[in-house]
Write an enzyme that holds these catalytic residues in place. Structure first.
Site, PDB file in Angstrom:
ATOM      1  N   HIS A 130       1.624  -5.793  -0.306  1.00 59.48           N
ATOM      2  CA  HIS A 130       0.308  -6.345  -0.641  1.00 59.48           C
ATOM      3  C   HIS A 130      -0.811  -5.511  -0.006  1.00 59.48           C
ATOM      4  O   HIS A 130      -0.758  -5.171   1.182  1.00 59.48           O
ATOM      5  CB  HIS A 130       0.226  -7.796  -0.175  1.00 59.48           C
ATOM      6  CG  HIS A 130       1.318  -8.662  -0.736  1.00 59.48           C
ATOM      7  ND1 HIS A 130       1.491  -8.864  -2.096  1.00 59.48           N
ATOM      8  CD2 HIS A 130       2.305  -9.388  -0.126  1.00 59.48           C
ATOM      9  CE1 HIS A 130       2.521  -9.672  -2.291  1.00 59.48           C
ATOM     10  NE2 HIS A 130       3.034 -10.004  -1.126  1.00 59.48           N
TER      11      HIS A 130
ATOM     12  N   ALA B 174       4.264  -8.183   9.705  1.00 64.83           N
ATOM     13  CA  ALA B 174       4.674  -8.159   8.301  1.00 64.83           C
ATOM     14  C   ALA B 174       4.757  -6.740   7.759  1.00 64.83           C
ATOM     15  O   ALA B 174       5.545  -6.459   6.846  1.00 64.83           O
ATOM     16  CB  ALA B 174       3.709  -8.992   7.462  1.00 64.83           C
TER      17      ALA B 174
ATOM     18  N   GLY C 135       7.630  -4.324   5.354  1.00 67.52           N
ATOM     19  CA  GLY C 135       7.215  -3.830   4.047  1.00 67.52           C
ATOM     20  C   GLY C 135       6.543  -4.879   3.199  1.00 67.52           C
ATOM     21  O   GLY C 135       6.406  -4.733   1.981  1.00 67.52           O
ATOM     22  N   LYS C 136       6.081  -5.967   3.824  1.00 64.35           N
ATOM     23  CA  LYS C 136       5.414  -7.036   3.077  1.00 64.35           C
ATOM     24  C   LYS C 136       3.932  -6.746   2.883  1.00 64.35           C
ATOM     25  O   LYS C 136       3.364  -7.069   1.840  1.00 64.35           O
ATOM     26  CB  LYS C 136       5.590  -8.370   3.813  1.00 64.35           C
ATOM     27  CG  LYS C 136       7.043  -8.796   3.963  1.00 64.35           C
ATOM     28  CD  LYS C 136       7.169 -10.004   4.893  1.00 64.35           C
ATOM     29  CE  LYS C 136       8.622 -10.426   5.061  1.00 64.35           C
ATOM     30  NZ  LYS C 136       8.760 -11.562   6.028  1.00 64.35           N
ATOM     31  N   ILE C 137       3.316  -6.172   3.902  1.00 64.95           N
ATOM     32  CA  ILE C 137       1.900  -5.828   3.862  1.00 64.95           C
ATOM     33  C   ILE C 137       1.768  -4.312   3.927  1.00 64.95           C
ATOM     34  O   ILE C 137       2.414  -3.652   4.747  1.00 64.95           O
ATOM     35  CB  ILE C 137       1.139  -6.486   5.043  1.00 64.95           C
ATOM     36  CG1 ILE C 137       1.298  -8.010   5.010  1.00 64.95           C
ATOM     37  CG2 ILE C 137      -0.329  -6.089   5.013  1.00 64.95           C
ATOM     38  CD1 ILE C 137       0.752  -8.687   3.774  1.00 64.95           C
TER      39      ILE C 137
END
Length: 351
Positions: free
Chosen positions: A266, A290, A294-296
């Site tokens: 994101h 995060a 690899g989420k953000i």
């Protein structure tokens, strides 16, 4: 080296009678602590809205609807300041309850809860609710709404909430409903813990007491939600509180990365919460943490505002409303096909 730390002085807030909320939050960018973070929250959300083709997720946790945030969320949906909603089941249930004309009541946390129990009054900190009215809403879901659902079809929570919005539309529910606003605006609503709510157990009672075979497929939720992040040009996340909605949205970036073999993290991130990171829970984990998953995105514009959402959210929403009196953006339109396939096209709209 010393000079690089001392480049920008703080700018004390000045009081101007009649000052707009957006001007105030802009001014708060020059102060310290969570005042600055509130100003940054408005700034980051505004950047999301200015991004060329951006799909904005909102995670909604905590008792926001009983606390009076329902119309704020509906406003954000109608103005397409968010594009996908992930909510707890409780918030959606309380929204349906009010959409039927029922109320929550001003109460007090300084009260004898034993007496409340004897009067069938439920308490959420300083908000009261009539349990007998809740029971009526439970029966309304079981007896009135559930006949609109098909037996043996494997529903995602998004499909159930869509059908609920459709039913509320025919029912003549009030327009400030979150569920109804999402139905009218084409905003998908996911509820990954639907069964952990009165909305879920009322559907269960339709199965138990009325011989229905309504099926909720939780894995279909995961499939559908991850496809949004897979095919969207850019994604941004906003979290009111944390909990299941936050993790559910975060994981779409991980799953989309596995599926596409590309970075789908994101690009913008905002959270308003009182949860803290040192206890190791997902609700309080930072966006930096995060990033390790690899989420953000590693270059994301992000802000954590540690504040009561019932204070911060109305301020942020009003500031955005002033900044974007005429909002023009490329709104994602979701086209769901067979087998959970999804296409997103972007439609230029004035909102």
């Amino acid at each position: 080296m010393r000079s690089k730390f001392l480049k920008k002085p703080t700018h004390p807030i000045e009081v101007h009678p009649g000052r707009s909320i957006s001007d105030l939050t802009d001014g708060m960018l020059g102060v310290g602590f969570q005042g600055r973070k509130l100003g940054e929250a408005v700034d980051v959300w505004a950047r999301m809205l200015r991004e060329k083709q951006n799909t904005i997720w909102l995670g909604l946790a905590g008792a926001m609807v009983p606390a009076g945030m329902r119309r704020v969320i509906a406003y954000l949906i109608k103005r397409r300041m968010i594009d996908v909603l992930v909510s707890t089941g409780a918030n959606l249930y309380h929204d349906v309850h009010e959409a039927r004309g029922k109320k929550h009541y001003i109460g007090s946390h300084m009260v004898d809860d034993v007496k409340l129990r004897k009067c069938y009054v439920d308490r959420i900190y300083d908000v009261f609710a009539d349990e007998t009215e809740f029971y009526q809403t439970d029966l309304w879901i079981e007896k009135e709404f559930c006949p609109n659902l098909s037996d043996m079809y494997r529903y995602s929570s998004r499909e159930i909430i869509y059908e609920l919005g459709k039913f509320l539309d025919s029912y003549g529910a009030e327009e400030d409903s979150i569920v109804l606003s999402a139905y009218h605006s084409g905003v998908p609503v996911f509820c990954p813990a639907l069964n952990d709510s009165s909305l879920g157990f009322s559907i269960m009672f339709a199965n138990r007491r009325r011989g229905r075979r309504i099926i909720l497929d939780s894995l279909k939720d995961v499939d559908e939600s991850s496809r949004i992040t897979e095919v969207a040009d850019t994604t941004s996340v906003i979290y009111i509180g944390g909990g299941v909605p936050k993790n559910f949205i975060q994981q779409t970036a991980v799953i989309a990365g596995y599926q596409t073999r590309h970075d789908r993290s994101h690009k913008y991130a905002l959270q308003i919460s009182t949860d803290m990171p040192m206890w190791g829970g997902l609700s309080g984990c930072t966006f930096e943490e995060a990033q390790s998953w690899g989420k953000i995105n590693l270059r994301a514009k992000k802000v954590m505002c540690y504040a009561d959402a019932t204070i911060a959210l109305p301020i942020v929403a009003h500031a955005l409303g002033e900044k974007f009196k005429k909002l023009r953006r490329n709104v994602p339109v979701f086209e769901w096909g067979k087998g959970e396939t999804l296409k997103i096209r972007y439609e230029r709209r004035s909102l």
